[in-house]
Enzyme design. Structure first.
Site, short mmCIF file in Angstrom:
data_model
loop_
_atom_site.label_atom_id
_atom_site.label_comp_id
_atom_site.label_asym_id
_atom_site.label_seq_id
_atom_site.Cartn_x
_atom_site.Cartn_y
_atom_site.Cartn_z
N ASP A 149 0.82 -1.22 0.00
CA ASP A 149 0.00 0.00 0.00
C ASP A 149 0.86 1.27 0.00
O ASP A 149 2.09 1.21 -0.05
CB ASP A 149 -0.92 -0.07 1.23
CG ASP A 149 -2.28 0.56 0.98
OD1 ASP A 149 -2.40 1.39 0.07
OD2 ASP A 149 -3.22 0.22 1.72
N ASP A 204 -10.00 3.76 -3.72
CA ASP A 204 -10.73 2.56 -3.26
C ASP A 204 -12.15 2.46 -3.82
O ASP A 204 -12.87 3.46 -3.95
CB ASP A 204 -10.82 2.56 -1.73
CG ASP A 204 -9.49 2.20 -1.10
OD1 ASP A 204 -8.49 2.05 -1.83
OD2 ASP A 204 -9.45 2.06 0.13
C1 GLA Z 1 -5.96 1.34 1.33
C2 GLA Z 1 -6.11 0.34 0.20
C3 GLA Z 1 -7.24 -0.61 0.52
C4 GLA Z 1 -6.94 -1.34 1.83
C5 GLA Z 1 -6.72 -0.32 2.95
C6 GLA Z 1 -6.21 -0.98 4.22
O1 GLA Z 1 -7.08 2.19 1.42
O2 GLA Z 1 -6.34 1.00 -1.01
O3 GLA Z 1 -7.41 -1.54 -0.53
O4 GLA Z 1 -5.81 -2.15 1.66
O5 GLA Z 1 -5.77 0.67 2.57
O6 GLA Z 1 -5.99 -0.07 5.24
#
Ligand code: GLA
Length: 401
Positions: A149, A204
């Site tokens: 990430d 997301d």
């Molecule tokens: C980010 C990623 C998500 C998930 C969260 C976890 O937002 O894009 O897919 O992995 O972190 O905290």
């Protein structure tokens, strides 16, 4: 002479950079399950075992879903005295190794999550400065997939940070699929082909069909805006290196029509298919969508050519994906709130995919049509398509000569 030396040096560096990642991983888009969309950090040994069992008994494994990936929240809040990551002892009282062995014993593969920054998005220890140590830890656990990430990365160069982790994984010696998750902020499609196997292209996803959810400081995107944002990226994807429009929200609250559209579009886009629903409570409809093998086969086509939006008229969107053997997938999407009459005369459409140099010419060739959701043979391209398409639903067809 000087020039020759320069050429040799350039070739050496090019080969070294190209050979950076493991060869031969994810030759078709990765398929699996990830904990985040439903469970966030509420994960445990028990959950993983339940999901692993269900992946096998529900037919998900048989349909191709292989990787069981634990997202953020699997670690304790601090590293140990030696700087090693520690699985949360409350959530994983038996440690990780035993659990991973259990997942492997089911014929599945296992993945973990971490972050290029100092902390993960949920505040657990990030990998910044520990890349090689963490990679060795993952290899010793026997993981097969790492999602990496991009939170808490102020002042860090994305290209360098992801390249470092990629090299660390390679040095640790265990082939691990490397999933870059920096939300498309640094255009990873331009530089990540030899760094990892997939890269997120957007922020997301949410279980919302159109529009987005506004959380104030950040927005969670709906399925259709994410599909729109894939425009122009298909030339960067192919076997071993995929655009990732984020994990699936099938079974997480949208209508059955919307889930079917979401799944169809991800398959048209040759996207990684990472389910994010609670498999232990999956409805019959959700299971039918996630395990439709003919639709999955469009995603998993060996040629790995990502599809694209061919046309959009009055909320009717038509996606096209060239397949191996000069076959085609065609997907009609009704983005509007009302049912819609679809009329499409194949013979009037000369579809030229200039990127992959493919032409669908129904004037001079007759294609047989298979309806992939109705699971029936639907005549051929001699006859125009005429159908009522419910709101937010799709007709997904495979055409072959
Ligand atoms: C980010 C990623 C998500 C998930 C969260 C976890 O937002 O894009 O897919 O992995 O972190 O905290």
């Amino acid at each position: 002479m000087k020039n020759k030396i320069l050429v040799v040096i350039a070739i050496f560096f090019f080969t070294a950079v190209k050979a950076q990642k493991f060869e031969g991983l994810a030759l078709t888009p990765p398929m699996g399950w990830n904990s985040w969309n439903t469970f966030q950090t509420n994960i445990s040994d028990n959950l993983v075992r339940g999901i692993a069992d269900e992946m096998v008994s529900s037919g998900m494994k048989d349909a191709g879903y292989t990787y069981l990936v634990l997202d953020d929240g699997w670690m304790a809040m601090e590293r140990d005295a030696n700087g090693n990551l520690v699985p949360d002892p409350k959530k994983f009282p038996n440690g990780m190794k035993v659990l991973i062995d259990y997942v492997h014993s089911k014929g599945l593969k296992f993945g973990l999550y971490n972050c290029a920054g100092t902390k993960t998005c949920a505040g657990y220890p990030g990998t910044r400065g520990y890349e090689y140590q963490d990679a060795r830890f993952y290899a010793s656990l026997g993981i097969d997939y790492l999602k990496f990430d991009w939170c808490n990365t102020e002042g860090i160069n994305a290209k360098e940070a992801y390249a470092t982790m990629s090299k660390a994984l390679k040095a640790a010696g265990r082939p691990i699929v490397f999933s870059l998750c920096e939300w498309g902020d640094n255009k990873p499609w331009l530089w990540a082909e030899n760094v990892g196997e997939l890269w997120r292209t957007t922020g997301d996803i949410s279980a919302k069909f159109d529009g987005y959810l506004d959380h104030g400081t950040w927005k969670q995107l709906g399925v259709m805006p994410i599909a729109d944002m894939q425009n122009g990226l298909r030339k960067y994807a192919g076997p071993g290196h995929w655009n990732d429009p984020d994990m699936l929200e099938v079974g997480n609250g949208m209508t059955v029509n919307e889930d079917r559209t979401h799944f169809s579009l991800w398959c048209m886009l040759a996207a990684p298919l990472i389910a994010g629903n609670d498999l232990r409570k999956m409805s019959k409809e959700t299971k039918e969508i996630l395990t439709n093998k003919e639709v999955i086969a469009i995603d998993q086509d060996n040629a790995g050519m990502e599809g694209y939006k061919y046309k959009s008229e009055d909320s009717l969107e038509i996606y096209i994906k060239p397949l191996s053997n000069d076959d085609w997938a065609v997907c009609f999407v009704n983005r509007s709130d009302k049912p819609m009459q679809v009329n499409f005369n194949w013979k009037d459409e000369l579809i030229k995919d200039t990127l992959f140099k493919k032409t669908m010419d129904a004037k001079n060739h007759t294609y047989k049509i298979r309806n992939l959701w109705a699971k029936n043979n639907a005549g051929d391209t001699q006859k125009p398509l005429s159908a009522m398409l419910p709101s937010h639903d799709v007709i997904m067809l495979k055409l072959s000569k």
